[in-house]
Design a protein around this motif. Structure first.
Motif, PDB file in Angstrom:
ATOM      1  N   GLY A 182       0.813  -1.209   0.000  1.00  0.00           N
ATOM      2  CA  GLY A 182       0.000   0.000   0.000  1.00  0.00           C
ATOM      3  C   GLY A 182       0.844   1.255   0.000  1.00  0.00           C
ATOM      4  O   GLY A 182       2.024   1.233   0.377  1.00  0.00           O
ATOM      5  N   THR A 183       0.229   2.359  -0.397  1.00  0.00           N
ATOM      6  CA  THR A 183       0.948   3.628  -0.494  1.00  0.00           C
ATOM      7  C   THR A 183       1.601   4.054   0.817  1.00  0.00           C
ATOM      8  O   THR A 183       2.771   4.454   0.820  1.00  0.00           O
ATOM      9  CB  THR A 183       0.013   4.732  -1.006  1.00  0.00           C
ATOM     10  OG1 THR A 183      -0.454   4.374  -2.308  1.00  0.00           O
ATOM     11  CG2 THR A 183       0.746   6.069  -1.078  1.00  0.00           C
ATOM     12  N   PRO A 184       0.906   3.994   1.962  1.00  0.00           N
ATOM     13  CA  PRO A 184       1.551   4.401   3.220  1.00  0.00           C
ATOM     14  C   PRO A 184       2.795   3.582   3.530  1.00  0.00           C
ATOM     15  O   PRO A 184       3.787   4.112   4.043  1.00  0.00           O
ATOM     16  CB  PRO A 184       0.447   4.172   4.267  1.00  0.00           C
ATOM     17  CG  PRO A 184      -0.823   4.248   3.508  1.00  0.00           C
ATOM     18  CD  PRO A 184      -0.521   3.656   2.172  1.00  0.00           C
ATOM     19  N   VAL A 185       2.756   2.293   3.219  1.00  0.00           N
ATOM     20  CA  VAL A 185       3.904   1.427   3.465  1.00  0.00           C
ATOM     21  C   VAL A 185       5.077   1.821   2.576  1.00  0.00           C
ATOM     22  O   VAL A 185       6.225   1.889   3.025  1.00  0.00           O
ATOM     23  CB  VAL A 185       3.530  -0.055   3.229  1.00  0.00           C
ATOM     24  CG1 VAL A 185       4.773  -0.934   3.215  1.00  0.00           C
ATOM     25  CG2 VAL A 185       2.564  -0.532   4.307  1.00  0.00           C
ATOM     26  N   LEU A 186       4.797   2.096   1.317  1.00  0.00           N
ATOM     27  CA  LEU A 186       5.862   2.479   0.391  1.00  0.00           C
ATOM     28  C   LEU A 186       6.473   3.824   0.780  1.00  0.00           C
ATOM     29  O   LEU A 186       7.685   4.018   0.677  1.00  0.00           O
ATOM     30  CB  LEU A 186       5.312   2.540  -1.038  1.00  0.00           C
ATOM     31  CG  LEU A 186       4.796   1.210  -1.612  1.00  0.00           C
ATOM     32  CD1 LEU A 186       4.332   1.393  -3.048  1.00  0.00           C
ATOM     33  CD2 LEU A 186       5.866   0.126  -1.534  1.00  0.00           C
ATOM     34  N   VAL A 187       5.649   4.749   1.234  1.00  0.00           N
ATOM     35  CA  VAL A 187       6.160   6.044   1.704  1.00  0.00           C
ATOM     36  C   VAL A 187       7.040   5.849   2.933  1.00  0.00           C
ATOM     37  O   VAL A 187       8.108   6.442   3.053  1.00  0.00           O
ATOM     38  CB  VAL A 187       4.992   7.002   2.016  1.00  0.00           C
ATOM     39  CG1 VAL A 187       5.498   8.255   2.724  1.00  0.00           C
ATOM     40  CG2 VAL A 187       4.265   7.387   0.732  1.00  0.00           C
TER      41      VAL A 187
END
Length: 225
Positions: A114-119
């Motif tokens: 997910g986006t939060p994890v990648l950030v």
């Protein structure tokens, strides 16, 4: 080429870190949404692209990486003072901290995409690279910055006539190390998985941490050059 200038095994270890940086950049650009975690010049440009609304560039990831890099540089700057000028212990401590940050980033990308994890992964990797950049700067080994090749390439071209041959070889090895790491990292990301590429980078940095810790034992001239 490496032992006559009072740097002991540092040049060899910094070349390994340079290769690891190539792998990490492959992970960040290909797997974390077009974000640099080691090269802040490129990342600042990516922030500008994201603010301008260019498709494919994440403002959150780029800003998180920029902040993570600054935090890592700040903490490493404090560690430089605590190391008492011992270059072997300084590099060993830096590499050990990088291993921890890379391990956490590896855990994150293994659990979710997910986006939060990648950030979050981008911020952790940038923190590791910021710390590496600050420590390598303090080590003071010429031509081996491990993260940026702009001045290295400039030196290769500008000093092509009448330059030091050993210096030219060191610069070329730095470029080839980064290139090799990027190629291998990209292949792993494209044909295996993002986590495997991160694991490769982690193992390279772990080698540096162990080798630096062993080399820091005893007394050697390069420890306090």
């Amino acid at each position: 080429m490496t032992t006559t200038r009072g740097h002991g095994p540092l040049p060899h270890l910094l070349l390994v870190l340079t290769a690891a940086t190539g792998v990490v950049d492959a992970v960040s650009i290909l797997g974390l949404g077009r974000v640099f975690v080691a090269n802040m010049t490129g990342n600042v440009v990516f922030v500008g692209f994201a603010i301008a609304g260019v498709p494919g560039f994440s403002l959150a990831a780029s800003a998180a990486a920029l902040l993570g890099f600054l935090v890592g540089s700040f903490l490493a700057g404090r560690a430089v003072g605590l190391a008492g000028g011992h270059r072997g212990r300084l590099l060993a401590g830096c590499a050990a901290a990088e291993v921890v940050l890379l391990a956490v980033a590896l855990l994150l990308v293994s659990l979710s995409s997910g986006t939060p994890v990648l950030v979050g992964a981008a911020a952790l990797l940038a923190c590791a690279m910021g710390g590496q950049n600050a420590v390598v700067r303090a080590l003071g080994v010429p031509d081996l910055t491990t993260t940026v090749l702009t001045m290295t390439l400039t030196g290769i071209a500008a000093d092509v006539r009448g330059g030091d041959r050993a210096q030219a070889v060191r610069r070329l090895l730095a470029v080839l190390s980064m290139f090799g790491g990027a190629v291998v990292g990209a292949l792993v990301v494209l044909h295996a998985a993002l986590a495997w590429a991160l694991l490769l980078a982690l193992l390279l940095v772990l080698v540096v941490a162990v080798a630096a810790a062993l080399a820091a034992r005893g007394t050697a001239a390069w420890h306090h050059a």
